[in-house]
Enzyme design. Structure first.
Site, mmCIF file in Angstrom:
data_model
loop_
_atom_site.group_PDB
_atom_site.id
_atom_site.type_symbol
_atom_site.label_atom_id
_atom_site.label_comp_id
_atom_site.label_asym_id
_atom_site.label_seq_id
_atom_site.Cartn_x
_atom_site.Cartn_y
_atom_site.Cartn_z
ATOM 1 N N THR A 125 0.806 -1.214 0.000
ATOM 2 C CA THR A 125 0.000 0.000 0.000
ATOM 3 C C THR A 125 0.844 1.272 0.000
ATOM 4 O O THR A 125 1.953 1.275 0.560
ATOM 5 C CB THR A 125 -0.900 -0.012 1.250
ATOM 6 O OG1 THR A 125 -1.468 1.286 1.431
ATOM 7 C CG2 THR A 125 -0.127 -0.360 2.522
ATOM 8 N N ASP A 126 0.271 2.332 -0.537
ATOM 9 C CA ASP A 126 0.958 3.641 -0.500
ATOM 10 C C ASP A 126 1.006 4.206 0.919
ATOM 11 O O ASP A 126 1.728 5.168 1.181
ATOM 12 C CB ASP A 126 0.298 4.640 -1.453
ATOM 13 C CG ASP A 126 -1.132 5.022 -1.079
ATOM 14 O OD1 ASP A 126 -1.708 4.393 -0.171
ATOM 15 O OD2 ASP A 126 -1.682 5.953 -1.702
ATOM 16 N N GLU A 127 0.231 3.617 1.842
ATOM 17 C CA GLU A 127 0.214 4.138 3.217
ATOM 18 C C GLU A 127 1.563 3.992 3.896
ATOM 19 O O GLU A 127 1.821 4.642 4.910
ATOM 20 C CB GLU A 127 -0.846 3.418 4.058
ATOM 21 C CG GLU A 127 -2.224 3.769 3.642
ATOM 22 C CD GLU A 127 -3.265 3.623 4.747
ATOM 23 O OE1 GLU A 127 -2.899 3.485 5.914
ATOM 24 O OE2 GLU A 127 -4.446 3.668 4.402
ATOM 25 N N TYR A 150 -1.750 -0.597 11.106
ATOM 26 C CA TYR A 150 -1.929 -1.231 9.790
ATOM 27 C C TYR A 150 -0.761 -0.906 8.862
ATOM 28 O O TYR A 150 -0.102 -1.804 8.319
ATOM 29 C CB TYR A 150 -3.254 -0.787 9.145
ATOM 30 C CG TYR A 150 -3.302 -1.077 7.659
ATOM 31 C CD1 TYR A 150 -3.422 -2.376 7.180
ATOM 32 C CD2 TYR A 150 -3.193 -0.043 6.712
ATOM 33 C CE1 TYR A 150 -3.427 -2.649 5.820
ATOM 34 C CE2 TYR A 150 -3.206 -0.307 5.351
ATOM 35 C CZ TYR A 150 -3.316 -1.612 4.905
ATOM 36 O OH TYR A 150 -3.321 -1.876 3.556
ATOM 37 N N LYS A 154 2.311 -3.267 7.320
ATOM 38 C CA LYS A 154 2.549 -3.459 5.881
ATOM 39 C C LYS A 154 3.991 -3.060 5.535
ATOM 40 O O LYS A 154 4.656 -3.744 4.763
ATOM 41 C CB LYS A 154 1.553 -2.628 5.049
ATOM 42 C CG LYS A 154 0.104 -3.064 5.146
ATOM 43 C CD LYS A 154 -0.189 -4.472 4.614
ATOM 44 C CE LYS A 154 -0.112 -4.612 3.117
ATOM 45 N NZ LYS A 154 -0.607 -5.932 2.650
HETATM 46 P P1 NAD Z 1 -10.046 -7.124 2.505
HETATM 47 O O1 NAD Z 1 -10.056 -6.764 3.957
HETATM 48 O O2 NAD Z 1 -11.242 -6.828 1.694
HETATM 49 O O3 NAD Z 1 -9.755 -8.687 2.354
HETATM 50 C C1 NAD Z 1 -8.758 -9.333 3.082
HETATM 51 C C2 NAD Z 1 -8.903 -10.836 2.841
HETATM 52 O O4 NAD Z 1 -7.839 -11.498 3.540
HETATM 53 C C3 NAD Z 1 -10.218 -11.413 3.372
HETATM 54 O O5 NAD Z 1 -10.767 -12.313 2.438
HETATM 55 C C4 NAD Z 1 -9.808 -12.148 4.640
HETATM 56 O O6 NAD Z 1 -10.643 -13.242 4.957
HETATM 57 C C5 NAD Z 1 -8.403 -12.587 4.278
HETATM 58 N N1 NAD Z 1 -7.558 -12.798 5.479
HETATM 59 C C6 NAD Z 1 -7.397 -11.956 6.531
HETATM 60 N N2 NAD Z 1 -6.570 -12.519 7.439
HETATM 61 C C7 NAD Z 1 -6.198 -13.727 6.933
HETATM 62 C C8 NAD Z 1 -5.353 -14.767 7.404
HETATM 63 N N3 NAD Z 1 -4.734 -14.690 8.586
HETATM 64 N N4 NAD Z 1 -5.191 -15.859 6.619
HETATM 65 C C9 NAD Z 1 -5.821 -15.968 5.425
HETATM 66 N N5 NAD Z 1 -6.652 -15.024 4.942
HETATM 67 C C10 NAD Z 1 -6.836 -13.910 5.686
HETATM 68 O O7 NAD Z 1 -8.752 -6.433 1.922
HETATM 69 P P2 NAD Z 1 -8.537 -5.702 0.509
HETATM 70 O O8 NAD Z 1 -9.027 -4.316 0.612
HETATM 71 O O9 NAD Z 1 -9.008 -6.595 -0.565
HETATM 72 O O10 NAD Z 1 -6.941 -5.633 0.472
HETATM 73 C C11 NAD Z 1 -6.182 -6.718 -0.042
HETATM 74 C C12 NAD Z 1 -4.707 -6.364 0.033
HETATM 75 O O11 NAD Z 1 -4.454 -5.164 -0.694
HETATM 76 C C13 NAD Z 1 -4.200 -6.106 1.458
HETATM 77 O O12 NAD Z 1 -2.920 -6.673 1.572
HETATM 78 C C14 NAD Z 1 -4.119 -4.597 1.554
HETATM 79 O O13 NAD Z 1 -3.110 -4.203 2.445
HETATM 80 C C15 NAD Z 1 -3.774 -4.215 0.119
HETATM 81 N N6 NAD Z 1 -4.234 -2.892 -0.313
HETATM 82 C C16 NAD Z 1 -5.546 -2.524 -0.156
HETATM 83 C C17 NAD Z 1 -5.960 -1.281 -0.639
HETATM 84 C C18 NAD Z 1 -7.403 -0.830 -0.503
HETATM 85 O O14 NAD Z 1 -7.694 0.322 -0.839
HETATM 86 N N7 NAD Z 1 -8.320 -1.661 -0.074
HETATM 87 C C19 NAD Z 1 -5.043 -0.428 -1.258
HETATM 88 C C20 NAD Z 1 -3.704 -0.839 -1.370
HETATM 89 C C21 NAD Z 1 -3.319 -2.079 -0.913
HETATM 90 O O1 DAU Z 2 -4.033 4.063 0.608
HETATM 91 C C1 DAU Z 2 -4.280 2.689 0.518
HETATM 92 C C2 DAU Z 2 -5.050 2.250 1.731
HETATM 93 O O2 DAU Z 2 -6.367 2.774 1.575
HETATM 94 C C3 DAU Z 2 -5.109 0.741 1.918
HETATM 95 O O3 DAU Z 2 -3.827 0.268 2.187
HETATM 96 C C4 DAU Z 2 -6.037 0.362 3.069
HETATM 97 O O4 DAU Z 2 -6.184 -1.047 3.116
HETATM 98 C C5 DAU Z 2 -7.393 0.985 2.839
HETATM 99 O O5 DAU Z 2 -8.198 0.754 3.969
HETATM 100 C C6 DAU Z 2 -7.263 2.489 2.609
HETATM 101 O O6 DAU Z 2 -6.874 3.190 3.827
HETATM 102 P P1 DAU Z 2 -7.538 4.596 4.206
HETATM 103 O O7 DAU Z 2 -7.411 4.791 5.650
HETATM 104 O O8 DAU Z 2 -7.062 5.681 3.321
HETATM 105 O O9 DAU Z 2 -9.053 4.247 3.759
HETATM 106 P P2 DAU Z 2 -10.460 4.489 4.429
HETATM 107 O O10 DAU Z 2 -11.474 4.119 3.405
HETATM 108 O O11 DAU Z 2 -10.572 3.904 5.775
HETATM 109 O O12 DAU Z 2 -10.483 6.081 4.599
HETATM 110 C C7 DAU Z 2 -10.299 6.949 3.489
HETATM 111 C C8 DAU Z 2 -10.331 8.359 4.031
HETATM 112 O O13 DAU Z 2 -11.660 8.648 4.494
HETATM 113 C C9 DAU Z 2 -9.417 8.600 5.226
HETATM 114 O O14 DAU Z 2 -8.881 9.906 5.140
HETATM 115 C C10 DAU Z 2 -10.353 8.484 6.423
HETATM 116 C C11 DAU Z 2 -11.665 9.008 5.887
HETATM 117 N N1 DAU Z 2 -12.883 8.429 6.488
HETATM 118 C C12 DAU Z 2 -13.003 7.071 6.511
HETATM 119 C C13 DAU Z 2 -14.101 6.463 7.067
HETATM 120 C C14 DAU Z 2 -14.216 4.966 7.104
HETATM 121 C C15 DAU Z 2 -13.885 9.232 6.985
HETATM 122 O O15 DAU Z 2 -13.798 10.489 6.938
HETATM 123 N N2 DAU Z 2 -14.996 8.636 7.538
HETATM 124 C C16 DAU Z 2 -15.134 7.295 7.624
HETATM 125 O O16 DAU Z 2 -16.157 6.822 8.181
#
Ligand code: NAD
Ligand code: DAU
Length: 336
Positions: A125-127, A150, A154
């Site tokens: 992730t970019d985080e 988190y 990562k």
């Molecule tokens: P998600 O939370 O929707 O899904 C996570 C999945 O992992 C689920 O199916 C869960 O059951 C499984 N899981 C969790 N713990 C586990 C374990 N111990 N063993 C096996 N399976 C397990 O997540 P997502 O949003 O699809 O993100 C997927 C990946 O992409 C993550 O690594 C996250 O860090 C990365 N990522 C997410 C975003 C985003 O915006 N959502 C952005 C950049 C990177």
């Molecule tokens: O940047 C990539 C990341 O983006 C991934 O690695 C993470 O898995 C994913 O959860 C996401 O993280 P963020 O913290 O940026 O996403 P989130 O959707 O939780 O929040 C996006 C922005 O919105 C953040 O600035 C917090 C704000 N927010 C979020 C929620 C859930 C609110 O203002 N209200 C809310 O209820």
């Protein structure tokens, strides 16, 4: 080519599995997922019966089980999505985050090293770069400065994965994507939470002043980038994947209100997230230069498409919002 996908029942993992099985007939997929609150086999209904697909319920942090699966399946490549992925949950309960994101990644790397996987794609992730001042953009050499349990977990797992390339010559590649959105996203993240609350005429909780900036990437564009890296990315390298669309949260929510035809009075300001990163911004120039990838879906297309999906899939939303979700929602939002 056999792919071991971890976390394939989650949001991005399931989009990846659906895309691979639909468009890339040379791949077979073994999906290892623990089915936490975020994992949902309904997301994979369209591939469940495919002869090229196998689901295995299991925990990536269970070293013995992971080793057994590698020995049995001998995957050609690993695409590692499984994680505890939500920042707010990582603040409320960091333990499972460290266990899955760091120790789970370690178990996979060890099994890959011992069993000789031909490729290990670690999805990150970019985080990990933390908050950036305007007008900076992080490239892959930008220093790591994670803020939440988190993002720190990562960042740690990225470094561990890269160390397996340096030390053991395991063909590891790390990708770092920006905020994804699209169908099947669990409604704890900003966009699906705001869409589903708006459709139910519930308050839309904006943290702090709502001027935090995120870069939005449509989930299928992310998956196509991962395939491009799998095919043409270099081992030992990091590739950023961004949507090139930076928006303040408040503007995203205003666009959701417009798309759902709901009034601005639904927006409510709540106490800010502790350690909240102000701005993420990243450059995907390296990925574009080396693989030719570019995002195809604009926010103008992707957001209405996503709103439509949540409107048309109210049963899915109702099911994932029942049970544990209610307790989480109460814990995260009740006293804000
Ligand atoms: P998600 O939370 O929707 O899904 C996570 C999945 O992992 C689920 O199916 C869960 O059951 C499984 N899981 C969790 N713990 C586990 C374990 N111990 N063993 C096996 N399976 C397990 O997540 P997502 O949003 O699809 O993100 C997927 C990946 O992409 C993550 O690594 C996250 O860090 C990365 N990522 C997410 C975003 C985003 O915006 N959502 C952005 C950049 C990177
Ligand atoms: O940047 C990539 C990341 O983006 C991934 O690695 C993470 O898995 C994913 O959860 C996401 O993280 P963020 O913290 O940026 O996403 P989130 O959707 O939780 O929040 C996006 C922005 O919105 C953040 O600035 C917090 C704000 N927010 C979020 C929620 C859930 C609110 O203002 N209200 C809310 O209820």
């Amino acid at each position: 080519m056999k792919l071991l996908v971890t976390g394939g029942a989650g949001f991005i993992g399931s989009a990846f599995v659906r895309l691979v099985l639909k468009e890339h007939p040379r791949f077979r997929v073994v999906n290892l997922d623990k089915l936490t609150y975020a994992g949902n086999l309904e997301n994979l209904a369209e591939v469940a019966e495919s002869p090229k697909y196998r689901f295995v319920k299991g925990d990536i942090a269970d070293g013995e089980a992971v080793e057994k699966l590698f020995a049995q399946e001998k995957p050609d490549a690993v695409v590692h999505f499984a994680a505890e992925s939500h920042v707010d949950r990582s603040i409320l309960s960091p333990e499972p985050v460290v266990r899955t994101n760091f120790h789970g990644t370690f178990c996979l790397l060890e099994a890959a090293r011992r069993n000789g996987a031909g490729r290990f794609l670690h999805v990150s992730t970019d985080e990990v770069y933390g908050s950036l001042e305007e007008p900076r953009e992080a490239d892959e050499n930008y220093p790591l400065n994670p803020s939440s349990p988190y993002s720190a977990s990562k960042a740690g797992s990225d470094l561990l994965a890269l160390s397996y390339h340096t030390t053991y010559k395991l063909p590891v590649t790390v990708t770092r994507a920006s905020n994804n959105y699209g169908p099947f996203q669990f409604p704890e993240k900003l966009i699906p939470l705001m869409i589903s609350n708006a459709l139910e005429n519930k308050p839309l909780p904006i943290y702090g002043d709502g001027r935090q900036v995120r870069d939005w990437l449509f989930v299928e564009d992310h998956c196509r980038a991962l395939l491009a890296v799998l095919e043409n990315g270099r081992s030992g390298q990091i590739y950023n994947i961004g949507g090139s669309l930076a928006l303040p949260n408040r503007e995203v929510v205003e666009r959701i209100l417009e798309a759902t035809d709901k009034p601005a009075t639904l927006m409510t300001t709540v106490t800010d997230r502790p350690g909240h990163d102000r701005r993420y911004a990243l450059s995907s120039a390296k990925l574009q230069r080396e693989t030719g990838w570019a995002p195809l879906v604009s926010f103008e297309e992707g957001l209405p498409l996503t709103v439509r999906w949540y409107r048309d899939n109210s049963d899915w939303v109702r099911r994932v919002k029942s049970g544990e979700y209610q307790q989480y929602y109460e814990r995260n939002y009740a006293n804000r």
